[in-house]
Enzyme design. Structure first.
Site, PDB file in Angstrom:
ATOM      1  N   SER A 150       0.852  -1.186   0.000  1.00  0.00           N
ATOM      2  CA  SER A 150       0.000   0.000   0.000  1.00  0.00           C
ATOM      3  C   SER A 150       0.888   1.236   0.000  1.00  0.00           C
ATOM      4  O   SER A 150       2.093   1.146   0.286  1.00  0.00           O
ATOM      5  CB  SER A 150      -0.884   0.000   1.256  1.00  0.00           C
ATOM      6  N   TYR A 179      -2.683  -0.500  10.381  1.00  0.00           N
ATOM      7  CA  TYR A 179      -2.567  -0.879   8.963  1.00  0.00           C
ATOM      8  C   TYR A 179      -1.170  -0.575   8.442  1.00  0.00           C
ATOM      9  O   TYR A 179      -0.536  -1.422   7.795  1.00  0.00           O
ATOM     10  CB  TYR A 179      -3.619  -0.127   8.161  1.00  0.00           C
ATOM     11  N   LYS A 237       1.837  -3.050   6.900  1.00  0.00           N
ATOM     12  CA  LYS A 237       2.375  -2.867   5.559  1.00  0.00           C
ATOM     13  C   LYS A 237       3.873  -2.547   5.587  1.00  0.00           C
ATOM     14  O   LYS A 237       4.616  -3.001   4.710  1.00  0.00           O
ATOM     15  CB  LYS A 237       1.604  -1.768   4.825  1.00  0.00           C
ATOM     16  N   THR A 278     -11.821  -0.329  -4.649  1.00  0.00           N
ATOM     17  CA  THR A 278     -11.979  -1.692  -4.154  1.00  0.00           C
ATOM     18  C   THR A 278     -13.029  -1.672  -3.045  1.00  0.00           C
ATOM     19  O   THR A 278     -13.662  -0.652  -2.793  1.00  0.00           O
ATOM     20  CB  THR A 278     -10.655  -2.224  -3.598  1.00  0.00           C
TER      21      THR A 278
END
Length: 280
Positions: free
Chosen positions: A136, A149, A153, A184
């Protein structure tokens, strides 16, 4: 590389994984599309003689081993692994509880490790293969409200960069993919969990963050179908990119990261070099 590649794709029941599976099939490849709900995967991807749908929860190493065995049993090999399955636990760090952080890491860091660990023996025997892992922009730069998050990543990036020289002697390529904002389903309620409010000091900023993130759902600028086609083309290259920065916004983020890092290097150059032992 054989004319028909065999792809194993995680998280193929929703979002970007569906587009990747469809693009790989359209390009004439065999695809093993996986997800926690095989029925949902089959419905999303459609029917094809070159498609195998397998149940796979990436947090379960036994599922990963079974998926690999099913792939080899049906198609005889694995040419491309796409570590795509993901979720999103958002919120200020103090308000994310330990269980939420562990679940984030379990899916988006440990999960790809589980599946790759199961796939690598097959690729080593073949002396060929390509591990593609979806990171990401948050794997390059940390953002407010994305501590868990981004942690997963950033960990993913370090693991993949270190894995590359380990498996390269076996003819196995690796690619880190840094998508920006694509349309998405990552920001839908099925994939996103927000921290529960617990600290009044964050109240105003929390309200603003929640409004911003909710407004992004379905409005992202990136086209996932085009992204999937680009990924399929990349996997056909004799020397695939070690990193694919996908989307104009991701490119802008990466460019700024390089500029900021260069500025830090220059600001620290004299102080840092003075720490070395004096030459005798």
């Amino acid at each position: 590389m054989t004319a028909k590649q065999v792809w194993l794709i995680t998280g193929a029941g929703r979002g970007m994984g569906v587009d990747i599976a469809k693009a790989a099939l359209t390009a004439g490849n065999a695809v093993v599309a996986t997800g926690r709900n095989p029925g949902a995967v089959a419905k999303a991807v459609g029917e094809s003689d070159d498609l195998l749908v397998v149940r796979l929860d990436v947090t379960n190493p036994e599922h990963a081993e079974a998926a690999v065995q099913a792939t080899v049993g049906r198609f005889g090999r694995i040419d491309v692994l796409v570590n795509n399955a993901g979720n999103f636990y958002a919120g200020f760090f103090e308000e994310l509880n330990p269980d939420q952080i562990e679940r984030q890491l379990a899916t988006t860091l440990i999960g790809p490790m589980n599946v790759t660990r199961a796939v690598l023996p097959v690729m080593r025997r073949q002396r060929s293969g390509h591990v593609i892992t979806i990171s990401s922009s948050a794997g390059l730069v940390g953002f407010e409200f994305t501590t868990a998050y981004a942690a997963s990543k950033f960990g993913l990036e370090g693991w993949m960069e270190s894995l590359r020289p380990e498996v390269a002697p076996f003819g196995i390529h690796t690619t880190i993919v840094n998508p920006g904002f694509f349309r998405t389903q990552l920001l839908t309620p099925q994939s996103t969990t927000y921290a529960s409010p617990s600290a009044e000091d964050y109240a105003d900023r929390r309200t603003a963050q929640l409004a911003w993130w909710n407004a992004q759902n379905g409005q992202q600028s990136g086209d996932p179908a085009r992204f999937a086609q680009a990924l399929v083309a990349l996997a056909r290259e004799a020397q695939p990119l070690r990193r694919f920065i996908a989307g104009a916004d991701a490119m802008a983020t990466a460019t700024q990261k390089v500029a900021d890092l260069q500025a830090d290097i220059e600001a620290n150059r004299e102080r840092s070099t003075s720490l070395s032992l004096a030459e005798v």
